[in-house]
Design a protein around this motif. Structure first.
Motif, PDB file in Angstrom:
ATOM      1  N   ASP A  63       0.545  12.320   5.216  1.00  0.00           N
ATOM      2  CA  ASP A  63      -0.347  11.734   5.662  1.00  0.00           C
ATOM      3  C   ASP A  63      -0.185  11.605   7.320  1.00  0.00           C
ATOM      4  OD1 ASP A  63      -1.396  10.888   3.252  1.00  0.00           O
ATOM      5  OD2 ASP A  63      -0.419   8.882   3.417  1.00  0.00           O
ATOM      6  N   GLU A  78      -3.141  -2.420  12.940  1.00  0.00           N
ATOM      7  CA  GLU A  78      -3.443  -1.763  11.733  1.00  0.00           C
ATOM      8  C   GLU A  78      -3.117  -0.183  11.589  1.00  0.00           C
ATOM      9  OE1 GLU A  78      -3.782  -3.594   9.117  1.00  0.00           O
ATOM     10  OE2 GLU A  78      -4.430  -5.428  10.164  1.00  0.00           O
ATOM     11  N   ILE A  79      -2.686   0.144  10.578  1.00  0.00           N
ATOM     12  CA  ILE A  79      -2.319   1.582  10.284  1.00  0.00           C
ATOM     13  C   ILE A  79      -3.697   2.118   9.553  1.00  0.00           C
ATOM     14  CG2 ILE A  79      -1.060   3.085   8.851  1.00  0.00           C
ATOM     15  CD1 ILE A  79       1.414   1.327   9.004  1.00  0.00           C
ATOM     16  N   ILE A  80      -4.168   3.086  10.437  1.00  0.00           N
ATOM     17  CA  ILE A  80      -5.337   3.653   9.746  1.00  0.00           C
ATOM     18  C   ILE A  80      -5.027   5.310   9.343  1.00  0.00           C
ATOM     19  CG2 ILE A  80      -7.926   4.206  10.383  1.00  0.00           C
ATOM     20  CD1 ILE A  80      -7.159   1.419  10.790  1.00  0.00           C
ATOM     21  N   VAL A  81      -5.150   5.399   8.190  1.00  0.00           N
ATOM     22  CA  VAL A  81      -4.554   6.771   7.635  1.00  0.00           C
ATOM     23  C   VAL A  81      -5.970   7.583   8.036  1.00  0.00           C
ATOM     24  CG1 VAL A  81      -3.935   8.255   5.596  1.00  0.00           C
ATOM     25  CG2 VAL A  81      -2.912   6.042   6.279  1.00  0.00           C
ATOM     26  N   LEU A  82      -5.926   8.618   8.487  1.00  0.00           N
ATOM     27  CA  LEU A  82      -7.156   9.591   8.785  1.00  0.00           C
ATOM     28  C   LEU A  82      -7.158  10.707   7.955  1.00  0.00           C
ATOM     29  CD1 LEU A  82      -6.792   9.610  12.726  1.00  0.00           C
ATOM     30  CD2 LEU A  82      -8.239   8.144  11.191  1.00  0.00           C
ATOM     31  N   SER A  88       0.858  -1.042   0.056  1.00  0.00           N
ATOM     32  CA  SER A  88      -0.031  -0.027  -0.064  1.00  0.00           C
ATOM     33  C   SER A  88       0.704   1.214  -0.062  1.00  0.00           C
ATOM     34  CB  SER A  88      -0.971   0.126   1.157  1.00  0.00           C
ATOM     35  OG  SER A  88      -0.147  -0.232   2.515  1.00  0.00           O
ATOM     36  N   LYS A 119      -4.225   1.162  15.122  1.00  0.00           N
ATOM     37  CA  LYS A 119      -5.272   0.609  15.988  1.00  0.00           C
ATOM     38  C   LYS A 119      -5.665  -1.056  15.606  1.00  0.00           C
ATOM     39  CE  LYS A 119      -6.540   4.521  18.059  1.00  0.00           C
ATOM     40  NZ  LYS A 119      -6.613   4.622  19.565  1.00  0.00           N
ATOM     41  N   ASN A 120      -5.542  -1.619  16.652  1.00  0.00           N
ATOM     42  CA  ASN A 120      -5.828  -3.351  16.509  1.00  0.00           C
ATOM     43  C   ASN A 120      -4.739  -3.889  15.367  1.00  0.00           C
ATOM     44  OD1 ASN A 120      -8.232  -3.171  18.169  1.00  0.00           O
ATOM     45  ND2 ASN A 120      -9.203  -2.411  16.406  1.00  0.00           N
ATOM     46  N   PHE A 160      -1.855   9.531  10.744  1.00  0.00           N
ATOM     47  CA  PHE A 160      -2.641   7.983  10.973  1.00  0.00           C
ATOM     48  C   PHE A 160      -2.632   7.772  12.633  1.00  0.00           C
ATOM     49  CE2 PHE A 160       1.817   7.080  10.179  1.00  0.00           C
ATOM     50  CZ  PHE A 160       2.196   6.011  10.962  1.00  0.00           C
ATOM     51  N   GLN A 161      -3.058   6.670  12.776  1.00  0.00           N
ATOM     52  CA  GLN A 161      -3.226   6.083  14.429  1.00  0.00           C
ATOM     53  C   GLN A 161      -3.090   4.419  13.925  1.00  0.00           C
ATOM     54  OE1 GLN A 161      -6.790   7.393  16.057  1.00  0.00           O
ATOM     55  NE2 GLN A 161      -5.873   8.851  17.165  1.00  0.00           N
TER      56      GLN A 161
END
Length: 300
Positions: free
Chosen positions: A33, A41-45, A27, A38-39, A35-36
């Motif tokens: 970018d 995983e990289i979560i791009v906000l 990816s 969580k669980n 991000f956080q």
């Protein structure tokens, strides 16, 4: 059981000088970018430029910064029990020679990684925008307490990766090239897989993509942590005396009531009063730090 990818990610961070592969692999991550994790995983906000958090005219982005290619091809717990030239036969072309290798992976998570022509795109004047980012991301635009911002993303002309799912996994490959280097044949564009056993992941990317990155993370200033932890310890020592005077029950002294774990995950910001944290005080509470190996481990 340890995640099969974990060893590769940690090795990648250490061997490339702090770069982190995107997750999922292949990816893309771009400078700006945020991000956080969580669980695992990289979560791009969002992106600080796309979302107009920072005026793009205030930022200098440097492109095509070449990296040392020697740091971008490596393996771990890998051996080559066979490497040589062998003969084949094709109905059209008749007899021909090709290079053949067997790659043996000693443990689950053993891997081989090969890439070519690594280069980066990075925010060159991070120091000039970091303070306004703290104020905007924690106060005026958002109210984040935990966040990462990508400051640099890296790409390669090509990359190849194989990760073992089990102990003693094997990958048998063949190529037209005559170079018997351990990673040279593995990463060559003409290389084909003959057979594999217990391989978790095997992929070759032939296009340049920003799939690796460096990031800064939002952290609480050390002096604020020390202050609030000292205050918490003081309050705990006074707790027993208060309980004895408040409750109409027989309360015995217990030293365990004052115990606070050394590695507590208490967030001092949760103990702030009303408007103590605001745009004028945000820089007293927050700073930026490099994403570390501890952050990589949060992905698994």
């Amino acid at each position: 059981m340890e995640n099969a990818y974990s060893n590769f990610y940690k090795n990648f961070y250490n061997r490339t000088g702090g770069y982190i592969p995107a997750k999922p692999l292949n990816s893309t991550m771009y400078p700006g970018d945020f991000f956080q994790i969580k669980n695992e995983e990289i979560i791009v906000l969002g992106n600080i430029f796309r979302d107009n958090i920072i005026d793009p005219t205030e930022v200098t982005i440097n492109y095509n910064n070449r990296l040392n290619p020697n740091s971008w091809s490596f393996s771990d717990r890998l051996s080559k029990p066979y490497s040589g030239r062998t003969n084949g036969h094709d109905v059209t072309d008749g007899n021909f020679e090709f290079s053949k290798q067997v790659l043996a992976f000693a443990k689950r998570g053993s891997f081989v990684f090969n890439s070519t022509a690594p280069e980066t795109t990075k925010i060159a004047n991070w120091m000039e925008i970091q303070q306004q980012l703290i104020i905007k991301l924690t106060q005026t635009c958002y109210s984040f307490r935990e966040l990462y911002v990508v400051t640099e993303s890296a790409s390669t002309a090509t990359w190849s990766l194989a990760i073992a799912a089990e102990e003693n996994a094997e990958l048998e490959i063949a190529s037209e090239v005559e170079n018997f280097g351990l990673t040279d044949i593995f990463g060559h564009q003409s290389t084909k897989t003959i057979q594999s056993r217990d391989i978790e992941f095997h992929f070759r990317e032939m296009q340049r993509k920003n799939s690796f990155f460096k990031a800064k993370k939002l952290v609480i200033n050390d002096e604020k942590i020390d202050y609030y932890m000292s205050d918490l310890i003081k309050r705990r020592f006074e707790y027993q005396e208060w309980a004895q005077s408040f409750y109409d029950i027989d309360i015995k002294d217990d030293i365990h009531n004052n115990y606070i774990p050394a590695k507590t995950e208490i967030n001092p910001l949760d103990m702030l009063s009303g408007n103590e944290l605001n745009p004028n005080t945000a820089l007293l509470y927050f700073r930026w730090a490099d994403a570390s190996l501890d952050d990589v481990e949060k992905l698994f």
